[in-house]
Design a protein around this motif. Structure first.
Motif: not given
Length: 775
Positions: A17, A110, A130-132, A170-172
């Protein structure tokens, strides 16, 4: 005053991310420009007010995403270009591939919340990420890290996923494996014959029910297949052992939560952090006394520890909540083979093991086993380096290198057992994931895949190959068949170098390399070695007194043979008249006669100084283990006895001299052990034996007089020995070093070989050039 900066960052800045982070930072400060992924890392151009630029730079350096890591950060001032917005540019595939590839990251909190929220569109979706978090190394096909260069490339994002992917808040935002039930991969349940029995969520419900009924389910996970079954049922676990051909080696367990883990094991704060980390390894924990009420004895026979891991993918989380109990979660393979990564391959190779197959249609690019970690002397020590850690590099210092010369790319092919390979770009040392013992066709196939795959990912072209000196190792034979120039590195020197590499030690150090087997320069089997070592050379300064191993390699699986070898060295031919000795009783009379002829005439015997075989000899004399079913089993059994005592007693021993080599003579130790059989409990003898080994190391360190002492080799997976030795060295003013990032066992050999090359390869190149000069 307006300014423009070009910021070049190298390191782990892809797949975490990072570009969304930069985008949000630039827009927060009202700055314009762009950010782009390229094969080397990330490049940013940003312009605006000088004060705001400085604030952004400070935030970039001090408040970066959790899983990012910088190896290089450079700021260049340029003329203002007049950018009107800030954009994430399409990734560039031009340039050198220096970006660091991320390992797999366990499901973040999340995503977990969404998975179990009935109102969320990803409710119970097993490929949420997601990015995390989510897959990385197991799905990447090339750099830079973009969806088109992953095994997700054929899954076209739906409108809602695409919107998330393109939304900077957005976290994505630019999450490459982004997917949902409408557009992403899905699961299926297959029969043993490959017939589809169910699809989508019904699959997981059915699999959970079948596990609770005692079935063995092969689950296609993140980096390959796992075999899952009920860990509470003795019959079920025994059946898995029989089918998998794994007699006694401990199985790992998966439990649904930290609370469940605490029900069966004692967990320190450090161990908790490991279990719940993004790496999510198997952690070796001390089991509680009442654990047998929850766990079948055959999960880890006669073992006071358990290997525990928590769910690390959405699929695991959903399944474990449905099972609601501990499951065996072991590698999807026959013993000593690499794990399967393809469902059709799994049916072929595991047809005699699994009852059902829980599969999915997201391809796995490369096999990645679960990593194994244990806390030793207050530090996490990787015993198997794979998921969550590989191929993240170890950065080594090259301050002594001629800066005008580039460091050539080298390939290190490791040893024969617990094989890994390693390759470098400049001073980044990239270790492969765990491959395994090179004894089977499947393991050798995996070895060749990794040797091609790891350099190719970074577009590297090795110029030299590093290998072990043992002429019969498959990896050595393979290296010598190739057209590249080769360099042999002695096995125990490579062990010492591997520990020096992760601590960036130049030496000289006293390296203590204790293991089961390693080819010595005198063509005998070493393993109880003390080396005075630096980056370019080493000298053997001390070793255990050698003895004969009757039966050669067969002795590795029969501790009774090590005991016979040790006792023959002490008593000679008279040994075989002492029929009250347990190692003698472990053989039938005709076998004893054969053993005596072998030893008297030195037929089919190896000379060894191996510390591992000394452990075996003690285990046999105590009748703890006469035969073993996996490497190190006898030594482990001895270690586990010690928990019953806090004795500080030691046995006598002598340090003699053979030329310029100190010889640690264990004869007095064994003579007194034989006397102690009638007056002490086995656990007291084991503690006394371990204490003596630790004292030997401290005494040799005093004689050699080097402040820095490096502990390496498989024997230092023994927590009691390692901690006792570290403590003893510190009390005498020495500075001990032991493994954390690189396995102390043979899984670290490739790293040691490569570290030697990084420091010495230019000297070899000069010698090669001189050799090529005519007459």
């Amino acid at each position: 005053m307006e300014k423009r900066f070009r910021i070049t960052i190298r390191g782990a800045v892809q797949g975490v991310g990072f570009r969304p982070f930069v985008y949000r930072l630039a827009t927060q400060f009202g700055l314009n420009g762009w950010v782009v992924n390229d094969p080397a890392g990330v490049t940013i151009e940003v312009e605006g007010a000088e004060q705001l630029l400085d604030e952004m730079l400070e935030t970039l350096q001090n408040d970066k995403p959790a899983h990012s890591y910088y190896q290089y950060f450079n700021v260049e001032s340029l003329e203002v270009a007049g950018y009107s917005t800030f954009k994430i540019r399409e990734s560039s595939d031009q340039g050198s591939k220096k970006a660091l590839m991320q390992p797999e990251l366990a499901t973040c909190s999340d995503c977990l919340e969404e998975i179990f929220d009935p109102g969320d569109r990803r409710y119970l979706y097993p490929f949420t990420n997601c990015t995390h978090c989510g897959p990385r190394y197991s799905i990447i096909t090339g750099l830079p890290y973009d969806r088109s260069q992953t095994t997700m490339k054929n899954f076209i994002m739906c409108q809602r996923c695409q919107k998330e992917y393109e939304d900077p808040v957005d976290r994505r935002f630019h999450a490459q494996p982004n997917a949902c039930p409408d557009c992403g991969p899905h699961v299926e349940l297959w029969s043993k014959q490959g017939k589809v029995l169910a699809t989508h969520h019904k699959v997981i419900e059915t699999a959970a029910e079948e596990i609770k009924r005692g079935k063995i389910v092969a689950l296609k996970g993140l980096g390959g297949f796992q075999l899952l079954t009920d860990a509470t049922s003795e019959g079920v676990v025994s059946r898995l052992r029989q089918r998998k051909n794994r007699e006694e080696k401990p199985f790992a367990l998966m439990v649904s939560s930290l609370i469940k883990a605490r029900e069966i094991c004692s967990i320190s704060e450090q161990e908790k952090e490991l279990l719940t980390s993004a790496e999510a390894p198997i952690v070796i924990l001390n089991r509680k006394k009442w654990a047998s009420e929850f766990i079948a004895d055959s999960v880890a026979p006669e073992n006071p520890t358990l290997g525990i891991m928590l769910p690390y993918t959405p699929l695991h989380h959903i399944l474990m909540r449905l099972v609601n109990g501990p499951v065996v979660a072991t590698s999807g393979n026959l013993s000593d083979e690499p794990i399967c990564i393809n469902e059709n391959e799994a049916i072929e190779r595991m047809g005699g093991i699994a009852d059902l197959y829980l599969v999915h249609n997201r391809p796995i690019e490369r096999h990645v086993d679960d990593s194994v970690v244990r806390i030793i002397a207050g530090k996490p020590t990787l015993l198997r380096r794979a998921r969550g850690y590989a191929p993240f590099p170890i950065k080594v210092d090259a301050s002594d290198q001629d800066q005008s010369q580039e460091i050539p790319t080298c390939l290190a092919v490791g040893g024969h057992l617990k094989n890994t390979v390693a390759v470098n770009r400049d001073t980044n040392l990239f270790m492969s994931q765990h491959i395994g013992d090179l004894d089977t066709y499947e393991a050798i196939k995996a070895y060749h895949r990794v040797i091609e795959d790891l350099p190719a990912l970074y577009d590297l072209h090795p110029e030299w190959i590093l290998h072990d000196d043992h002429p019969e190792y498959y990896s050595t034979k393979d290296a010598l068949k190739r057209t590249l120039p080769t360099i042999g590195v002695q096995h125990h020197y490579a062990h010492v170098l591997s520990c020096m590499a992760e601590h960036n030690l130049e030496g000289p150090v006293l390296g203590v390399a204790w293991d089961g087997t390693g080819f010595g320069t005198d063509e005998t089997i070493w393993g109880g070695e003390f080396l005075l070592a630096d980056m370019g050379s080493w000298k053997r300064v001390a070793a255990f007194r050698p003895f004969l191993l009757p039966g050669g390699d067969q002795a590795i699986k029969e501790p009774r043979r090590s005991a016979i070898g040790v006792l023959y060295e002490i008593f000679g031919e008279q040994l075989f008249q002492q029929t009250d000795l347990l190692p003698i009783q472990a053989f039938e009379k005709p076998e004893r006669e054969i053993l005596q002829r072998m030893l008297d005439q030195k037929i089919n015997t190896h000379i060894t100084t191996s510390a591992g075989r000394v452990f075996d000899a003690v285990a046999s004399i105590l009748n703890i283990k006469q035969k073993i079913s996996f490497e190190g089993q006898a030594a482990m059994a001895l270690e586990y006895l010690i928990s019953q005592t806090e004795s500080a007693d030691v046995y006598p021993y002598e340090i003699g001299r053979d030329g310029d080599l100190d010889i640690i003579d264990w004869e007095l130790l064994f003579r007194e052990i034989l006397q102690d059989l009638n007056r002490l409990k086995a656990f007291e003898i084991s503690a006394k034996f371990h204490n003596t080994l630790s004292k030997m190391i401290v005494d040799v360190a005093k004689q050699v007089g080097r402040e820095k002492v490096v502990l390496s080799g498989g024997c230092f997976q023994n927590v009691y020995l390692a901690e006792k030795t570290v403590d003893g060295l510190r009390k005498e003013g020495f500075q001990p070093y032991w493994h954390q990032k690189i396995p102390p066992n043979d899984g670290g050999i490739s790293a040691g070989q490569l570290f030697y090359a990084l420091k010495n390869i230019n000297s070899y190149k000069k010698e090669q050039a001189l050799d090529e000069v005519p007459g």
